[in-house]
Design a protein around this motif. Structure first.
Motif, PDB file in Angstrom:
ATOM      1  N   PHE A  60       0.828  -1.215   0.000  1.00 28.33           N
ATOM      2  CA  PHE A  60       0.000   0.000   0.000  1.00 28.33           C
ATOM      3  C   PHE A  60       0.864   1.267   0.000  1.00 28.33           C
ATOM      4  O   PHE A  60       0.561   2.228  -0.716  1.00 28.33           O
ATOM      5  CB  PHE A  60      -0.956   0.003   1.191  1.00 28.33           C
ATOM      6  CG  PHE A  60      -2.088  -0.968   1.068  1.00 28.33           C
ATOM      7  CD1 PHE A  60      -2.991  -0.871   0.019  1.00 28.33           C
ATOM      8  CD2 PHE A  60      -2.252  -1.996   1.986  1.00 28.33           C
ATOM      9  CE1 PHE A  60      -4.048  -1.765  -0.114  1.00 28.33           C
ATOM     10  CE2 PHE A  60      -3.291  -2.904   1.865  1.00 28.33           C
ATOM     11  CZ  PHE A  60      -4.194  -2.791   0.817  1.00 28.33           C
ATOM     12  N   TYR A  96       0.790   3.756  -3.280  1.00 23.96           N
ATOM     13  CA  TYR A  96       0.332   5.138  -3.074  1.00 23.96           C
ATOM     14  C   TYR A  96       1.418   6.148  -3.442  1.00 23.96           C
ATOM     15  O   TYR A  96       1.151   7.141  -4.126  1.00 23.96           O
ATOM     16  CB  TYR A  96      -0.108   5.349  -1.618  1.00 23.96           C
ATOM     17  CG  TYR A  96      -0.466   6.791  -1.327  1.00 23.96           C
ATOM     18  CD1 TYR A  96      -1.682   7.322  -1.763  1.00 23.96           C
ATOM     19  CD2 TYR A  96       0.422   7.636  -0.667  1.00 23.96           C
ATOM     20  CE1 TYR A  96      -2.013   8.649  -1.533  1.00 23.96           C
ATOM     21  CE2 TYR A  96       0.102   8.963  -0.432  1.00 23.96           C
ATOM     22  CZ  TYR A  96      -1.113   9.464  -0.868  1.00 23.96           C
ATOM     23  OH  TYR A  96      -1.415  10.784  -0.643  1.00 23.96           O
ATOM     24  N   THR A  97       2.654   5.890  -2.995  1.00 19.21           N
ATOM     25  CA  THR A  97       3.755   6.812  -3.279  1.00 19.21           C
ATOM     26  C   THR A  97       4.018   6.885  -4.781  1.00 19.21           C
ATOM     27  O   THR A  97       4.261   7.964  -5.326  1.00 19.21           O
ATOM     28  CB  THR A  97       5.044   6.363  -2.545  1.00 19.21           C
ATOM     29  OG1 THR A  97       4.753   6.176  -1.161  1.00 19.21           O
ATOM     30  CG2 THR A  97       6.138   7.407  -2.687  1.00 19.21           C
ATOM     31  N   TYR A 100       1.829   6.215  -7.224  1.00 20.90           N
ATOM     32  CA  TYR A 100       0.689   6.905  -7.832  1.00 20.90           C
ATOM     33  C   TYR A 100       0.820   8.413  -7.658  1.00 20.90           C
ATOM     34  O   TYR A 100       0.577   9.195  -8.592  1.00 20.90           O
ATOM     35  CB  TYR A 100      -0.616   6.410  -7.199  1.00 20.90           C
ATOM     36  CG  TYR A 100      -1.791   7.321  -7.427  1.00 20.90           C
ATOM     37  CD1 TYR A 100      -2.419   7.390  -8.674  1.00 20.90           C
ATOM     38  CD2 TYR A 100      -2.265   8.153  -6.399  1.00 20.90           C
ATOM     39  CE1 TYR A 100      -3.484   8.256  -8.890  1.00 20.90           C
ATOM     40  CE2 TYR A 100      -3.325   9.007  -6.601  1.00 20.90           C
ATOM     41  CZ  TYR A 100      -3.946   9.064  -7.844  1.00 20.90           C
ATOM     42  OH  TYR A 100      -4.993   9.929  -8.052  1.00 20.90           O
ATOM     43  N   GLU A 101       1.212   8.830  -6.451  1.00 21.35           N
ATOM     44  CA  GLU A 101       1.371  10.251  -6.153  1.00 21.35           C
ATOM     45  C   GLU A 101       2.447  10.879  -7.043  1.00 21.35           C
ATOM     46  O   GLU A 101       2.309  12.001  -7.515  1.00 21.35           O
ATOM     47  CB  GLU A 101       1.732  10.416  -4.677  1.00 21.35           C
ATOM     48  CG  GLU A 101       1.568  11.828  -4.153  1.00 21.35           C
ATOM     49  CD  GLU A 101       1.876  11.909  -2.668  1.00 21.35           C
ATOM     50  OE1 GLU A 101       2.925  11.370  -2.246  1.00 21.35           O
ATOM     51  OE2 GLU A 101       1.083  12.518  -1.924  1.00 21.35           O
TER      52      GLU A 101
END
Length: 209
Positions: free
Chosen positions: A78, A82-83, A85-86
């Motif tokens: 996760f 997330y990192t 995607y960011e």
């Protein structure tokens, strides 16, 4: 002295292989400059020191339990997804101005590096295998004080690599075109997602053998 330098070189060689931390440092350096990239590495080093202490006190074997390992793989999945995607999402917002680095929190850079390293089961295996063997050898030959100095040499080597990566990534921002910087940010994001998917597969295999 020669032994101490050897342990510094060991720390450098342990940090050099490309992984999620290096990819994240590259991305943060491009976006926010030297300090953001350095803080990502510093956060990772703090997690490394925790694992070194766990290996030293023999607690790390508890983390080898399948359930704990699955949790770490899953949490790492996760964090990296997330990192990544960011990084891709914000690639278009990289501007020629240096103000971008001031918009992001220094604490966020530090915490992202810390979590990435802390919830990376490879770190456990890494430190158990590398530092565990160093500890076994050194503890039989040297007193505690010298052992702590040599452990400090490993951390110093990792810190030197952290500064090198932070410097290199911030220099990229100064000398490369905006289009190239955005491309590197996207590639870094994809790299992080790739590592995240690998973590996810490992978690799945542990939970559903």
């Amino acid at each position: 002295m020669n032994a101490f330098i050897g342990y510094i070189l060991l720390g450098l060689s342990l940090s050099a292989p490309i992984g999620p931390i290096n990819a994240s440092q590259l991305d943060k350096g491009i976006r926010g400059g030297f300090l953001h990239a350095w803080l990502v590495g510093l956060g990772a080093i703090c997690a490394d020191v925790i694992y070194m202490l766990l290996v030293y006190f023999g607690v790390v074997h508890v983390l080898d339990a399948p359930f704990i390992k699955a949790f770490l793989w899953l949490f790492g999945f996760f964090v990296l997804i997330y990192t990544g995607y960011e990084s891709i999402r914000d690639a278009g917002s990289i501007s020629a101005a240096d103000s971008r680095g001031q918009e992001e929190s220094y604490a966020k850079s530090f915490v992202s590096g810390f979590l990435m390293s802390l919830f990376n089961p490879l770190s456990i295996l890494f430190w158990l295998g590398i530092y565990g063997s160093v500890l076994a050898k050194a503890s039989s030959e040297y007193p505690l004080q010298q052992l702590l100095i040599y452990s400090g040499g490993i951390v110093l080597g990792i810190l030197l690599w952290d500064v090198t990566m932070a410097t290199a990534s911030s220099m990229f921002r100064r000398f490369l075109t905006l289009r190239v910087l955005r491309s590197i940010s996207v590639i870094s994001g994809l790299s992080l997602i790739g590592f995240g998917l690998y973590f996810g597969v490992q978690a799945y295999q542990l939970l559903f053998p």
